[in-house]
Design a protein around this motif. Structure first.
Motif, PDB file in Angstrom:
ATOM      1  N   ILE A 178       1.490 -37.598 -76.695  1.00 49.71           N
ATOM      2  CA  ILE A 178       1.959 -37.704 -75.316  1.00 49.71           C
ATOM      3  C   ILE A 178       0.834 -38.292 -74.468  1.00 49.71           C
ATOM      4  CG2 ILE A 178       2.742 -36.456 -73.268  1.00 49.71           C
ATOM      5  CD1 ILE A 178       3.945 -34.377 -75.060  1.00 49.71           C
ATOM      6  N   THR A 179       1.145 -39.265 -73.644  1.00 51.28           N
ATOM      7  CA  THR A 179       0.172 -39.814 -72.696  1.00 51.28           C
ATOM      8  C   THR A 179       0.750 -39.755 -71.293  1.00 51.28           C
ATOM      9  OG1 THR A 179       0.997 -42.069 -72.982  1.00 51.28           O
ATOM     10  CG2 THR A 179      -0.810 -41.381 -74.421  1.00 51.28           C
ATOM     11  N   VAL A 180      -0.109 -39.533 -70.361  1.00 50.38           N
ATOM     12  CA  VAL A 180       0.268 -39.500 -68.952  1.00 50.38           C
ATOM     13  C   VAL A 180      -0.415 -40.659 -68.245  1.00 50.38           C
ATOM     14  CG1 VAL A 180       0.265 -38.161 -66.821  1.00 50.38           C
ATOM     15  CG2 VAL A 180       0.523 -36.989 -69.022  1.00 50.38           C
ATOM     16  N   ASN A 181       0.371 -41.504 -67.597  1.00 50.55           N
ATOM     17  CA  ASN A 181      -0.171 -42.689 -66.935  1.00 50.55           C
ATOM     18  C   ASN A 181       0.187 -42.698 -65.454  1.00 50.55           C
ATOM     19  OD1 ASN A 181      -1.035 -43.967 -69.454  1.00 50.55           O
ATOM     20  ND2 ASN A 181       1.166 -44.171 -69.862  1.00 50.55           N
ATOM     21  N   SER A 182      -0.617 -43.421 -64.692  1.00 53.48           N
ATOM     22  CA  SER A 182      -0.325 -43.704 -63.278  1.00 53.48           C
ATOM     23  C   SER A 182      -0.079 -42.442 -62.468  1.00 53.48           C
ATOM     24  CB  SER A 182       0.902 -44.626 -63.156  1.00 53.48           C
ATOM     25  OG  SER A 182       0.721 -45.797 -63.909  1.00 53.48           O
ATOM     26  N   PHE A 183      -0.859 -41.412 -62.739  1.00 55.19           N
ATOM     27  CA  PHE A 183      -0.671 -40.184 -61.965  1.00 55.19           C
ATOM     28  C   PHE A 183      -1.253 -40.388 -60.562  1.00 55.19           C
ATOM     29  CE2 PHE A 183      -2.160 -36.097 -60.340  1.00 55.19           C
ATOM     30  CZ  PHE A 183      -0.978 -35.375 -60.388  1.00 55.19           C
ATOM     31  N   ALA A 184      -0.471 -40.065 -59.549  1.00 48.59           N
ATOM     32  CA  ALA A 184      -0.916 -40.196 -58.162  1.00 48.59           C
ATOM     33  C   ALA A 184      -0.669 -38.874 -57.453  1.00 48.59           C
ATOM     34  CB  ALA A 184      -0.186 -41.328 -57.453  1.00 48.59           C
ATOM     35  N   GLY A 185      -1.742 -38.173 -57.140  1.00 47.68           N
ATOM     36  CA  GLY A 185      -1.619 -36.905 -56.449  1.00 47.68           C
ATOM     37  C   GLY A 185      -2.066 -37.018 -55.007  1.00 47.68           C
ATOM     38  N   PRO A 186      -1.758 -36.028 -54.191  1.00 48.68           N
ATOM     39  CA  PRO A 186      -2.188 -36.058 -52.778  1.00 48.68           C
ATOM     40  C   PRO A 186      -3.683 -35.808 -52.662  1.00 48.68           C
ATOM     41  CG  PRO A 186      -1.132 -33.974 -53.279  1.00 48.68           C
ATOM     42  CD  PRO A 186      -0.999 -34.815 -54.506  1.00 48.68           C
ATOM     43  N   LEU A 187      -4.388 -36.769 -52.092  1.00 44.51           N
ATOM     44  CA  LEU A 187      -5.828 -36.626 -51.890  1.00 44.51           C
ATOM     45  C   LEU A 187      -6.092 -36.151 -50.461  1.00 44.51           C
ATOM     46  CD1 LEU A 187      -7.075 -39.904 -53.618  1.00 44.51           C
ATOM     47  CD2 LEU A 187      -6.987 -37.584 -54.565  1.00 44.51           C
ATOM     48  N   PRO A 188      -6.928 -35.143 -50.282  1.00 39.04           N
ATOM     49  CA  PRO A 188      -7.207 -34.652 -48.923  1.00 39.04           C
ATOM     50  C   PRO A 188      -8.056 -35.649 -48.139  1.00 39.04           C
ATOM     51  CG  PRO A 188      -8.625 -33.555 -50.503  1.00 39.04           C
ATOM     52  CD  PRO A 188      -7.670 -34.385 -51.304  1.00 39.04           C
ATOM     53  N   THR A 189      -7.892 -35.645 -46.847  1.00 41.98           N
ATOM     54  CA  THR A 189      -8.692 -36.479 -45.950  1.00 41.98           C
ATOM     55  C   THR A 189      -9.686 -35.600 -45.211  1.00 41.98           C
ATOM     56  OG1 THR A 189      -6.850 -38.008 -45.644  1.00 41.98           O
ATOM     57  CG2 THR A 189      -8.633 -38.096 -44.018  1.00 41.98           C
ATOM     58  N   VAL A 190     -10.958 -35.928 -45.349  1.00 39.72           N
ATOM     59  CA  VAL A 190     -12.026 -35.144 -44.711  1.00 39.72           C
ATOM     60  C   VAL A 190     -12.639 -35.981 -43.597  1.00 39.72           C
ATOM     61  CG1 VAL A 190     -14.192 -33.910 -45.028  1.00 39.72           C
ATOM     62  CG2 VAL A 190     -12.488 -33.930 -46.860  1.00 39.72           C
ATOM     63  N   THR A 191     -12.643 -35.459 -42.387  1.00 39.11           N
ATOM     64  CA  THR A 191     -13.247 -36.155 -41.254  1.00 39.11           C
ATOM     65  C   THR A 191     -14.241 -35.244 -40.556  1.00 39.11           C
ATOM     66  OG1 THR A 191     -11.434 -35.447 -39.800  1.00 39.11           O
ATOM     67  CG2 THR A 191     -11.210 -37.598 -40.855  1.00 39.11           C
ATOM     68  N   VAL A 192     -15.323 -35.837 -40.083  1.00 40.08           N
ATOM     69  CA  VAL A 192     -16.328 -35.120 -39.297  1.00 40.08           C
ATOM     70  C   VAL A 192     -16.335 -35.745 -37.911  1.00 40.08           C
ATOM     71  CG1 VAL A 192     -18.751 -34.472 -39.083  1.00 40.08           C
ATOM     72  CG2 VAL A 192     -17.699 -34.606 -41.350  1.00 40.08           C
ATOM     73  N   ALA A 193     -16.033 -34.945 -36.912  1.00 39.52           N
ATOM     74  CA  ALA A 193     -15.907 -35.461 -35.550  1.00 39.52           C
ATOM     75  C   ALA A 193     -17.240 -35.978 -35.028  1.00 39.52           C
ATOM     76  CB  ALA A 193     -15.365 -34.376 -34.631  1.00 39.52           C
ATOM     77  N   THR A 194     -17.181 -37.037 -34.246  1.00 38.30           N
ATOM     78  CA  THR A 194     -18.349 -37.609 -33.590  1.00 38.30           C
ATOM     79  C   THR A 194     -18.319 -37.221 -32.119  1.00 38.30           C
ATOM     80  OG1 THR A 194     -18.363 -39.484 -35.101  1.00 38.30           O
ATOM     81  CG2 THR A 194     -19.586 -39.728 -33.047  1.00 38.30           C
ATOM     82  N   TYR A 195     -19.428 -36.726 -31.639  1.00 35.55           N
ATOM     83  CA  TYR A 195     -19.514 -36.308 -30.247  1.00 35.55           C
ATOM     84  C   TYR A 195     -20.612 -37.101 -29.542  1.00 35.55           C
ATOM     85  CZ  TYR A 195     -16.671 -32.340 -31.748  1.00 35.55           C
ATOM     86  OH  TYR A 195     -15.671 -31.566 -32.257  1.00 35.55           O
ATOM     87  N   GLY A 196     -20.487 -37.198 -28.234  1.00 37.86           N
ATOM     88  CA  GLY A 196     -21.524 -37.850 -27.435  1.00 37.86           C
ATOM     89  C   GLY A 196     -21.201 -39.306 -27.171  1.00 37.86           C
ATOM     90  N   GLY A 197     -21.732 -39.797 -26.039  1.00 40.78           N
ATOM     91  CA  GLY A 197     -21.498 -41.177 -25.665  1.00 40.78           C
ATOM     92  C   GLY A 197     -22.759 -41.968 -25.424  1.00 40.78           C
ATOM     93  N   SER A 198     -23.930 -41.363 -25.728  1.00 36.82           N
ATOM     94  CA  SER A 198     -25.219 -42.034 -25.540  1.00 36.82           C
ATOM     95  C   SER A 198     -25.412 -42.513 -24.106  1.00 36.82           C
ATOM     96  CB  SER A 198     -25.369 -43.212 -26.520  1.00 36.82           C
ATOM     97  OG  SER A 198     -25.326 -42.759 -27.847  1.00 36.82           O
ATOM     98  N   THR A 199     -24.852 -41.785 -23.164  1.00 36.48           N
ATOM     99  CA  THR A 199     -25.008 -42.142 -21.759  1.00 36.48           C
ATOM    100  C   THR A 199     -26.296 -41.531 -21.213  1.00 36.48           C
ATOM    101  OG1 THR A 199     -22.612 -42.176 -21.473  1.00 36.48           O
ATOM    102  CG2 THR A 199     -23.947 -42.025 -19.478  1.00 36.48           C
ATOM    103  N   PRO A 200     -27.153 -42.318 -20.565  1.00 38.68           N
ATOM    104  CA  PRO A 200     -28.394 -41.758 -20.006  1.00 38.68           C
ATOM    105  C   PRO A 200     -28.101 -40.685 -18.967  1.00 38.68           C
ATOM    106  CG  PRO A 200     -28.453 -44.162 -20.023  1.00 38.68           C
ATOM    107  CD  PRO A 200     -27.042 -43.769 -20.347  1.00 38.68           C
TER     108      PRO A 200
END
Length: 201
Positions: free
Chosen positions: A155-177
């Motif tokens: 038995i072979t299993v091909n083309s398996f596509a599972g749900p991949l999680p999305t990881v994001t890290v928020a960016t803060y600040g606007g570099s305003t003096p």
């Protein structure tokens, strides 16, 4: 208004008194203010030939020249400081950012291929209703127990596509003096150009 040549005073009026000039960094003639030039020279600018500059205290706070205990050293006439500052990564407090994980809503999918033999099986009644073999192809992993797992290539299993999680890290600040100045009230600074000539100690 009597004063000592080279003396600087704060003046709340909207004009410069007689024998006093604004401290705005303007360039004046040496021949016209010989006594004052003898005191300040070109400490605040000038060519030392025909012109010299008066101190500029516009938008500036005067500090004592020299070096106080545990403090920075400042030369007479030195200009430094800035009204606004933009913090760099090394200047902000150490901190962490919490990542956000979003699970993909895609349904997992894949292709499964089950290999068999295109001929009559070696047993009319395979034990446990397992797949039969023609005797030349092993569809089971080597073992004496007929219920062992099928062979790795059965038995072979091909083309398996599972749900991949999305990881994001928020960016803060606007570099305003940000402002880097204390509360203030603007008044005029004036310097005495004619009066008592100070004697050296």
């Amino acid at each position: 208004m009597e004063g000592t040549i080279g003396e600087i005073r704060m003046f709340a009026g909207n004009f410069n008194p007689l024998y006093w000039l604004y401290c705005r960094g303007q360039q004046v003639d040496i021949n016209q203010y010989i006594a004052l030039y003898a005191i300040v020279g070109i400490t605040y600018g000038g060519d030392a030939q025909t012109k010299f500059n008066l101190p500029s205290l516009c938008s500036r706070v005067p500090i004592g020249a020299g070096q106080g205990t545990g403090l920075s050293n400042y030369e007479l006439g030195e200009k430094t400081g800035t009204e606004t500052v933009t913090l760099t990564q090394l200047q902000i407090p150490s901190h962490t950012h919490i990542p956000t994980v979003a699970v993909n809503s895609v349904t997992p999918s894949g292709t499964v291929t089950l290999y068999g033999v295109n001929s009559a099986g070696g047993d009319n009644t395979p034990v446990g209703e397992l797949l039969g073999s023609d005797g030349n192809t092993s569809c089971y992993a080597p073992a004496t127990d007929p219920t062992v797992p099928m062979a790795a290539g059965a038995i072979t299993v091909n083309s398996f596509a599972g749900p991949l999680p999305t990881v994001t890290v928020a960016t803060y600040g606007g570099s305003t003096p940000h402002n880097n100045i204390q509360p203030y009230t603007a008044v005029n600074y004036v310097i005495c150009v004619e009066g008592i000539f100070p004697s050296r100690n």
